[in-house]
Design a protein around this motif. Structure first.
Motif: not given
Length: 383
Positions: A1-9
């Motif tokens: 199941m797909g997840r919601r991923c927040l990437v901070l750069s």
């Protein structure tokens, strides 16, 4: 199941954004929803640009000042000065300035997991997570080979590191799980490619191509002098000047030197080359490891660059040249087939051990199932 991923750069050079972009690509390929944000944009208006401008200025123009800043505020402390399992970093007050906007972003987008690829972002998530203001599991991908204090905050759930030595430093500094995944590099660097026509010789006898990297900003002491010396020694130096057009123009006037501005064909250039001369232990260096291109560290930039270049050499991933004769000797040895070149390329290939994106997704999945602590401590898996 797909997840919601927040990437901070962070748009500090190009390396942190490159790692964030590749993590996002892998996560999306696995069916996850990904949002990438520059942590500098979460600061009050104008603050992020000022931070980036100050850093660029001191690294380029006042390296002694940056070296002093690194020594005072970032360099690891002796173990006796750290609490066991306590933070190794003095949390930057700047992280507090971004808390409100990150909180609003998380409330609006509702991620299952957050991963940071820049130390200020890791300070921010660790600070909020540690006091219960952030209920999303947080990972930090440490891009440096020498882990400085600003990377480390015990509020984060998981650290992903480029080597086992870096993972040990993260565990010692935070008391949190840390996994040595190896660097995050796009697949095109590990796929055989045709050489780039822009790096080859322009008439006359063929000479081995040597890449010199100045990073996205064209930064580094003595880049022109080094390129000229390599040309006189019989190599074909290709100087990667990034976005510094003045450096590119100056280098282009040197006999036997090819100067390139910003380019997206770094994989093709590396396929053309025999050696990379590196001064920062950043993304260009790890891309070379993935491409099977031997790396020589020489005249590193101040602070974390100098420490990282020496750390890579100490771990056997690269060679280190203390002066120009040593550089020419190292390039001579590594440019030709033989045991020395084979050892370096094998060591570089071995550092890629697991897929950091899988571990980030696992952390988000574990959050959804109420098992984030077990996921964080599970360790890496080779994709």
């Amino acid at each position: 199941m797909g997840r919601r991923c927040l990437v901070l750069s962070a748009s500090m050079g190009a390396g942190h954004d490159a790692v964030a972009g590749e993590l996002a690509r892998r996560l999306r390929a696995d069916g996850h929803d990904v949002l990438v944000r520059d942590v500098l944009t979460l600061l009050p208006p104008g603050t992020g640009a000022a931070v980036r401008g100050f850093y660029r200025f001191v690294v380029r123009r006042l390296p002694v000042v940056y070296a002093a800043i690194y020594a005072l505020f970032l360099a690891p402390r002796p173990a006796s000065r750290r609490g066991r399992g306590g933070p190794a970093a003095d949390v930057s007050p700047m992280a507090a300035l971004a808390e409100r906007r990150l909180g609003a972003l998380v409330a609006a987008w509702r991620p299952d997991v957050i991963v940071s690829t820049f130390h200020l972002a890791g300070q921010l998530t660790g600070r909020m997570r540690g006091r219960g203001a952030l209920h999303v599991p947080c990972a930090v991908f440490v891009t440096d080979f020498a882990v400085h204090r600003a990377w480390l905050d015990p509020g984060n759930d998981l650290y992903l590191c480029v080597t086992e030595a870096a993972a040990r430093a993260a565990r010692d500094g935070t008391g949190r799980p840390a996994v040595a995944t190896g660097p995050v590099v796009p697949p095109e660097f590990r796929t055989p490619r045709a050489p780039s026509p822009g790096a080859g010789p322009e008439g006359g006898p063929e000479r081995p191509v040597v890449l010199l990297s100045g990073g996205a900003w064209g930064v580094g002491p003595g880049l022109l002098r080094t390129a000229g010396a390599l040309a006189r020694h019989g190599f074909r130096p290709v100087l990667l000047c990034g976005r510094d057009e003045r450096l590119r123009r100056r280098a282009g006037r040197l006999p036997g030197v090819r100067a390139l501005g910003w380019t997206d064909d770094v994989p093709g250039l590396m396929a053309s080359a025999r050696v990379l001369v590196d001064n920062a232990a950043g993304q260009t260096a790890v891309q070379a490891l993935a491409a099977g291109l031997p790396v020589v560290g020489y005249r590193p930039i101040a602070g974390h660059g100098a420490v990282g270049v020496r750390r890579m050499a100490a771990e056997g991933l690269t060679a280190y040249a203390a002066d120009l004769p040593a550089l020419l000797a190292a390039v001579d040895e590594l440019a030709r087939p033989g045991a020395a070149r084979d050892r370096r390329t094998a060591a570089g290939a071995a550092v890629f051990r697991a897929d950091a994106a899988h571990l980030v997704a696992d952390l988000g999945t574990a959050r959804a199932t109420g098992d984030a602590n077990r996921a964080a401590g599970r360790g890496g898996r080779v994709p």
